[in-house]
Scaffold this motif. Structure first.
Motif, PDB file in Angstrom:
ATOM      1  N   LYS A   1       0.812  -1.212   0.000  1.00 30.85           N
ATOM      2  CA  LYS A   1       0.000   0.000   0.000  1.00 30.85           C
ATOM      3  C   LYS A   1       0.849   1.268   0.000  1.00 30.85           C
ATOM      4  O   LYS A   1       0.413   2.310  -0.469  1.00 30.85           O
ATOM      5  CB  LYS A   1      -0.947   0.000   1.193  1.00 30.85           C
ATOM      6  CG  LYS A   1      -2.024  -1.066   1.086  1.00 30.85           C
ATOM      7  CD  LYS A   1      -2.963  -1.021   2.251  1.00 30.85           C
ATOM      8  CE  LYS A   1      -4.016  -2.108   2.109  1.00 30.85           C
ATOM      9  NZ  LYS A   1      -4.963  -2.116   3.213  1.00 30.85           N
ATOM     10  N   SER A   2       2.056   1.144   0.499  1.00 33.84           N
ATOM     11  CA  SER A   2       2.910   2.335   0.572  1.00 33.84           C
ATOM     12  C   SER A   2       3.701   2.574  -0.716  1.00 33.84           C
ATOM     13  O   SER A   2       4.314   3.615  -0.875  1.00 33.84           O
ATOM     14  CB  SER A   2       3.884   2.201   1.745  1.00 33.84           C
ATOM     15  OG  SER A   2       4.779   1.129   1.518  1.00 33.84           O
ATOM     16  N   LEU A   3       3.672   1.631  -1.661  1.00 30.35           N
ATOM     17  CA  LEU A   3       4.425   1.756  -2.907  1.00 30.35           C
ATOM     18  C   LEU A   3       3.635   2.548  -3.955  1.00 30.35           C
ATOM     19  O   LEU A   3       2.413   2.469  -4.025  1.00 30.35           O
ATOM     20  CB  LEU A   3       4.765   0.376  -3.468  1.00 30.35           C
ATOM     21  CG  LEU A   3       5.653  -0.518  -2.610  1.00 30.35           C
ATOM     22  CD1 LEU A   3       5.831  -1.868  -3.264  1.00 30.35           C
ATOM     23  CD2 LEU A   3       7.001   0.128  -2.374  1.00 30.35           C
ATOM     24  N   SER A   4       4.368   3.274  -4.790  1.00 29.87           N
ATOM     25  CA  SER A   4       3.741   4.012  -5.888  1.00 29.87           C
ATOM     26  C   SER A   4       3.488   3.060  -7.053  1.00 29.87           C
ATOM     27  O   SER A   4       3.935   1.913  -7.047  1.00 29.87           O
ATOM     28  CB  SER A   4       4.641   5.167  -6.326  1.00 29.87           C
ATOM     29  OG  SER A   4       5.803   4.659  -6.957  1.00 29.87           O
ATOM     30  N   ALA A   5       2.794   3.557  -8.095  1.00 30.80           N
ATOM     31  CA  ALA A   5       2.474   2.731  -9.253  1.00 30.80           C
ATOM     32  C   ALA A   5       3.744   2.286  -9.961  1.00 30.80           C
ATOM     33  O   ALA A   5       3.855   1.129 -10.392  1.00 30.80           O
ATOM     34  CB  ALA A   5       1.564   3.500 -10.214  1.00 30.80           C
ATOM     35  N   ASP A   6       4.737   3.191 -10.102  1.00 30.45           N
ATOM     36  CA  ASP A   6       5.995   2.829 -10.755  1.00 30.45           C
ATOM     37  C   ASP A   6       6.752   1.770  -9.961  1.00 30.45           C
ATOM     38  O   ASP A   6       7.319   0.839 -10.531  1.00 30.45           O
ATOM     39  CB  ASP A   6       6.887   4.064 -10.937  1.00 30.45           C
ATOM     40  CG  ASP A   6       6.316   5.044 -11.957  1.00 30.45           C
ATOM     41  OD1 ASP A   6       5.534   4.585 -12.816  1.00 30.45           O
ATOM     42  OD2 ASP A   6       6.660   6.233 -11.886  1.00 30.45           O
ATOM     43  N   GLN A   7       6.759   1.918  -8.645  1.00 33.20           N
ATOM     44  CA  GLN A   7       7.452   0.950  -7.803  1.00 33.20           C
ATOM     45  C   GLN A   7       6.769  -0.417  -7.872  1.00 33.20           C
ATOM     46  O   GLN A   7       7.439  -1.445  -7.897  1.00 33.20           O
ATOM     47  CB  GLN A   7       7.491   1.452  -6.354  1.00 33.20           C
ATOM     48  CG  GLN A   7       8.401   2.645  -6.142  1.00 33.20           C
ATOM     49  CD  GLN A   7       8.274   3.229  -4.742  1.00 33.20           C
ATOM     50  OE1 GLN A   7       7.229   3.131  -4.106  1.00 33.20           O
ATOM     51  NE2 GLN A   7       9.359   3.862  -4.278  1.00 33.20           N
ATOM     52  N   LEU A   8       5.419  -0.411  -7.908  1.00 35.99           N
ATOM     53  CA  LEU A   8       4.692  -1.675  -8.029  1.00 35.99           C
ATOM     54  C   LEU A   8       4.978  -2.355  -9.373  1.00 35.99           C
ATOM     55  O   LEU A   8       5.159  -3.569  -9.433  1.00 35.99           O
ATOM     56  CB  LEU A   8       3.187  -1.448  -7.878  1.00 35.99           C
ATOM     57  CG  LEU A   8       2.678  -1.211  -6.457  1.00 35.99           C
ATOM     58  CD1 LEU A   8       1.221  -0.783  -6.483  1.00 35.99           C
ATOM     59  CD2 LEU A   8       2.844  -2.451  -5.604  1.00 35.99           C
ATOM     60  N   ALA A   9       5.022  -1.572 -10.465  1.00 32.44           N
ATOM     61  CA  ALA A   9       5.315  -2.129 -11.783  1.00 32.44           C
ATOM     62  C   ALA A   9       6.717  -2.734 -11.800  1.00 32.44           C
ATOM     63  O   ALA A   9       6.925  -3.820 -12.360  1.00 32.44           O
ATOM     64  CB  ALA A   9       5.179  -1.056 -12.850  1.00 32.44           C
TER      65      ALA A   9
ATOM     66  N   ASN B   1      10.207  -7.520 -11.735  1.00 34.18           N
ATOM     67  CA  ASN B   1      11.292  -8.255 -11.077  1.00 34.18           C
ATOM     68  C   ASN B   1      10.811  -9.633 -10.611  1.00 34.18           C
ATOM     69  O   ASN B   1      11.543 -10.629 -10.725  1.00 34.18           O
ATOM     70  CB  ASN B   1      11.844  -7.463  -9.887  1.00 34.18           C
ATOM     71  CG  ASN B   1      12.626  -6.242 -10.322  1.00 34.18           C
ATOM     72  OD1 ASN B   1      13.071  -6.145 -11.458  1.00 34.18           O
ATOM     73  ND2 ASN B   1      12.778  -5.288  -9.412  1.00 34.18           N
ATOM     74  N   ALA B   2       9.584  -9.685 -10.089  1.00 34.34           N
ATOM     75  CA  ALA B   2       9.038 -10.958  -9.612  1.00 34.34           C
ATOM     76  C   ALA B   2       8.833 -11.925 -10.785  1.00 34.34           C
ATOM     77  O   ALA B   2       9.110 -13.122 -10.665  1.00 34.34           O
ATOM     78  CB  ALA B   2       7.722 -10.720  -8.882  1.00 34.34           C
TER      79      ALA B   2
END
Length: 155
Positions: free
Chosen positions: A6-14, A19-20
């Motif tokens: 929830k604390s991550l931004s859209a770019d960080q989530l992408a 990476n996953a």
């Protein structure tokens, strides 16, 4: 390692997702390599080959051969149709001509499809329906009413 998504931004989530996915692909290919190594070692120790353990099964798949032609263009004998799939343009054009039926375009030696004369049945049914159909009493009553109205107007 717990990540608070929830604390991550859209770019960080992408970035995390990509990476996953790459890590998953690497892990999967490593697992496949290990299993192959185990199988090869087992085959080598037993003195067998993969073809002996898993023989190819011939004829289990869908047959992909050609189908014999059933219909031929009388104007150009090189044009044929098997009766499967969409009707070719030459066939449609031939059927539009007067007196040409699908049966008349059959190649000699092929069996004609068993078809009932649908048009004749339709005409016979229509003629019978006019005389004794469900609407016949209503039509007769309507005609009688019209006649009486006409007579009343005249006289």
């Amino acid at each position: 390692m717990a990540i608070n998504l929830k604390s991550l931004s859209a770019d960080q989530l992408a970035t995390l997702i990509s990476n996953a996915r790459s890590q998953l692909e690497q892990s999967r290919s490593q697992q496949i390599g290990e299993v192959r190594g185990k199988i090869e070692a087992l085959l080598k120790s037993s003195g067998l080959t993969l073809a002996e353990v898993f023989p190819r099964q011939v004829g289990k798949g869908k047959a992909k051969g050609t189908v014999a032609a059933k219909y031929r263009n009388p104007e150009d004998p090189s044009q044929t149709w098997s009766g499967r799939g969409k009707r070719p343009l030459w066939l449609v054009a031939q059927l539009k001509k007067r007196g040409v039926t699908l049966d008349s375009l059959l190649i000699d030696g092929t069996a004609a499809p068993a078809r009932k004369n649908v048009a004749a049945k339709r005409v016979a049914k229509k003629a019978a329906g006019k005389k004794t159909g469900k609407r016949a009493p209503a039509r007769a009553a309507k005609k009688a009413t019209k006649k009486t109205v006409r007579r009343a107007r005249k006289g």
